[in-house]
Scaffold this motif. Structure first.
Motif, PDB file in Angstrom:
ATOM      1  N   ARG A 151       3.688   3.419   1.906  1.00 18.64           N
ATOM      2  CA  ARG A 151       4.251   3.384   3.266  1.00 18.64           C
ATOM      3  C   ARG A 151       3.654   4.495   4.118  1.00 18.64           C
ATOM      4  O   ARG A 151       3.258   4.272   5.247  1.00 18.64           O
ATOM      5  CB  ARG A 151       5.766   3.538   3.206  1.00 18.64           C
ATOM      6  N   CYS A 152       3.618   5.709   3.558  1.00 25.35           N
ATOM      7  CA  CYS A 152       3.141   6.851   4.352  1.00 25.35           C
ATOM      8  C   CYS A 152       2.162   7.738   3.591  1.00 25.35           C
ATOM      9  O   CYS A 152       1.980   8.899   3.938  1.00 25.35           O
ATOM     10  CB  CYS A 152       4.320   7.694   4.825  1.00 25.35           C
ATOM     11  N   GLY A 153       1.556   7.229   2.550  1.00 19.51           N
ATOM     12  CA  GLY A 153       0.539   7.998   1.848  1.00 19.51           C
ATOM     13  C   GLY A 153       1.058   9.129   0.990  1.00 19.51           C
ATOM     14  O   GLY A 153       0.304  10.044   0.637  1.00 19.51           O
ATOM     15  N   GLY A 154       2.326   9.068   0.642  1.00 23.50           N
ATOM     16  CA  GLY A 154       2.880  10.123  -0.211  1.00 23.50           C
ATOM     17  C   GLY A 154       2.529   9.898  -1.669  1.00 23.50           C
ATOM     18  O   GLY A 154       2.461   8.764  -2.132  1.00 23.50           O
ATOM     19  N   LEU A 204      -8.205   2.144   0.033  1.00 18.77           N
ATOM     20  CA  LEU A 204      -7.001   2.630   0.687  1.00 18.77           C
ATOM     21  C   LEU A 204      -6.908   2.025   2.081  1.00 18.77           C
ATOM     22  O   LEU A 204      -7.883   1.485   2.601  1.00 18.77           O
ATOM     23  CB  LEU A 204      -7.012   4.160   0.768  1.00 18.77           C
ATOM     24  N   GLY A 205      -5.722   2.118   2.685  1.00 18.19           N
ATOM     25  CA  GLY A 205      -5.527   1.650   4.056  1.00 18.19           C
ATOM     26  C   GLY A 205      -5.070   2.797   4.935  1.00 18.19           C
ATOM     27  O   GLY A 205      -4.883   3.925   4.455  1.00 18.19           O
ATOM     28  N   ASN A 206      -4.893   2.510   6.212  1.00 21.56           N
ATOM     29  CA  ASN A 206      -4.502   3.592   7.137  1.00 21.56           C
ATOM     30  C   ASN A 206      -3.191   4.251   6.739  1.00 21.56           C
ATOM     31  O   ASN A 206      -3.033   5.471   6.890  1.00 21.56           O
ATOM     32  CB  ASN A 206      -4.437   3.054   8.577  1.00 21.56           C
ATOM     33  N   HIS A 207      -2.243   3.499   6.213  1.00 23.24           N
ATOM     34  CA  HIS A 207      -0.969   4.108   5.800  1.00 23.24           C
ATOM     35  C   HIS A 207      -1.163   5.117   4.677  1.00 23.24           C
ATOM     36  O   HIS A 207      -0.412   6.084   4.573  1.00 23.24           O
ATOM     37  CB  HIS A 207       0.023   3.025   5.352  1.00 23.24           C
ATOM     38  N   ASP A 208      -2.172   4.882   3.857  1.00 19.63           N
ATOM     39  CA  ASP A 208      -2.421   5.786   2.726  1.00 19.63           C
ATOM     40  C   ASP A 208      -3.042   7.105   3.188  1.00 19.63           C
ATOM     41  O   ASP A 208      -3.192   8.040   2.391  1.00 19.63           O
ATOM     42  CB  ASP A 208      -3.326   5.090   1.700  1.00 19.63           C
ATOM     43  N   ASP A 222      -6.806  11.995  -0.807  1.00 19.89           N
ATOM     44  CA  ASP A 222      -7.503  12.354  -2.057  1.00 19.89           C
ATOM     45  C   ASP A 222      -6.533  12.375  -3.237  1.00 19.89           C
ATOM     46  O   ASP A 222      -6.875  11.984  -4.355  1.00 19.89           O
ATOM     47  CB  ASP A 222      -8.183  13.725  -1.919  1.00 19.89           C
ATOM     48  N   ASP A 223      -5.315  12.832  -2.976  1.00 17.56           N
ATOM     49  CA  ASP A 223      -4.300  12.843  -4.039  1.00 17.56           C
ATOM     50  C   ASP A 223      -3.866  11.419  -4.391  1.00 17.56           C
ATOM     51  O   ASP A 223      -3.654  11.098  -5.568  1.00 17.56           O
ATOM     52  CB  ASP A 223      -3.075  13.660  -3.598  1.00 17.56           C
ATOM     53  N   ARG A 243      -6.440  10.085  -6.598  1.00 14.14           N
ATOM     54  CA  ARG A 243      -6.391  10.658  -7.953  1.00 14.14           C
ATOM     55  C   ARG A 243      -5.273  10.048  -8.790  1.00 14.14           C
ATOM     56  O   ARG A 243      -5.436   9.816  -9.988  1.00 14.14           O
ATOM     57  CB  ARG A 243      -6.240  12.174  -7.879  1.00 14.14           C
ATOM     58  N   VAL A 244      -4.123   9.801  -8.160  1.00 16.37           N
ATOM     59  CA  VAL A 244      -2.997   9.200  -8.890  1.00 16.37           C
ATOM     60  C   VAL A 244      -3.400   7.810  -9.395  1.00 16.37           C
ATOM     61  O   VAL A 244      -3.143   7.457 -10.556  1.00 16.37           O
ATOM     62  CB  VAL A 244      -1.737   9.120  -7.996  1.00 16.37           C
ATOM     63  N   LEU A 245      -4.058   7.051  -8.550  1.00 16.99           N
ATOM     64  CA  LEU A 245      -4.483   5.700  -8.956  1.00 16.99           C
ATOM     65  C   LEU A 245      -5.549   5.771 -10.043  1.00 16.99           C
ATOM     66  O   LEU A 245      -5.504   5.024 -11.028  1.00 16.99           O
ATOM     67  CB  LEU A 245      -5.007   4.932  -7.737  1.00 16.99           C
ATOM     68  N   GLU A 246      -6.500   6.679  -9.865  1.00 23.40           N
ATOM     69  CA  GLU A 246      -7.552   6.824 -10.873  1.00 23.40           C
ATOM     70  C   GLU A 246      -6.976   7.276 -12.206  1.00 23.40           C
ATOM     71  O   GLU A 246      -7.499   6.937 -13.270  1.00 23.40           O
ATOM     72  CB  GLU A 246      -8.617   7.807 -10.376  1.00 23.40           C
TER      73      GLU A 246
END
Ligand SMILES: [Fe+2]
Ligand SMILES: [Fe+2]
Length: 249
Positions: free
Chosen positions: A42-45, A67-71, A78-79, A82-85
């Motif tokens: 939602r807000c890239g958290g 990623l999208g603009n919300h991310d 970058d974080d 990293r979480v996805l990776e």
């Protein structure tokens, strides 16, 4: 035959736990890979993307995302990456990956993309530095996408975007916001380099299907558009998009 499951705009938040998980259980029987077209949060958290990452952890098929603009909203992209990776998801931005599936080599070039509008009604990099920066960002990402696709050594090539490369899949959105939903430069880049399929999200009120000026199939896989957990697109040896079969929502 390569079966590509795709969805964008999942917009995960703390309350999204187990939103996708039931549908992912059967995904390996239905598709050879899963592509995520941005706006994963939602807000890239990082706390938001961790919820999604836990659902993707241990997926037996490759998962590739942009990623999208919300991310980008909390400047922690970058974080988020990293979480996805950390759970094995490949995140692309101006990059590509090749995967060997059933004897065929599929290449995926990914970028978030950006806005600027479409032919006859597009922004140009003229005047204020802010305008040059806006259009310059789209140009850089489009140029990079073109080069990345050209460099791909693959039997089938897919461009994975968040912003739309064409107007057709925006139908239903307000005309006034088209310049913020995509750019013709993205389609031009893919048409120059060649590809078999373009996937994007971002346009929640758009439609699923379109084509670039050169005829490359485009699919808007924003979840509010496809109304399924994911769609599955089959690319055959003749490099045509066969059909879309909805996943379980
Ligand atoms: Fe979105
Ligand atoms: Fe978006």
């Amino acid at each position: 035959m390569i079966r590509i499951a795709a969805v964008g705009d999942l917009h995960y938040g703390a309350g999204s736990r187990d939103l996708l998980r039931p549908s992912l259980q059967h995904l390996p029987d239905r598709a050879d890979l899963l592509l995520l077209a941005g706006d994963l949060t939602r807000c890239g958290g990082t706390e938001e993307v961790r919820v999604l990452a836990e659902e993707l952890r241990g997926m037996p098929i490759p998962v590739v995302a942009v990623l999208g603009n919300h991310d980008y909203q909390t400047n922690c992209e970058d974080d988020v990456r990293r979480v996805l990776e950390g759970v094995g998801v490949t995140v692309l931005e101006g990059e590509a990956i090749t995967l060997d599936i059933d004897g065929a080599r599929i290449g995926i070039a990914g970028t978030k993309g950006f806005g600027g509008g479409f032919r006859g009604a597009h922004a140009s990099d003229f005047g204020e530095p802010e305008m040059k920066a806006f259009v310059g960002h789209t140009k850089r990402l489009s140029d990079r996408l073109e080069q990345t696709l050209m460099d791909l050594d693959a039997d089938l090539r897919v461009a994975l975007l968040h912003y739309s490369p064409i107007e057709t899949t925006l139908e239903g959105e307000r005309l006034e916001i088209y310049p913020f939903l995509g750019s013709y430069l993205l389609a031009q880049a893919v048409d120059n380099a060649g590809a078999d399929l373009i996937l994007h999200g971002h346009a929640h009120h758009g439609i699923e299907k379109g084509r670039t000026p050169a005829g490359i199939p485009v699919r808007n896989v924003a979840q509010p558009v496809i109304r399924h957990a994911y769609n599955v697109y089959t690319l055959d040896a003749r490099r045509q998009v066969m059909a879309a079969a909805g996943g379980i929502s």
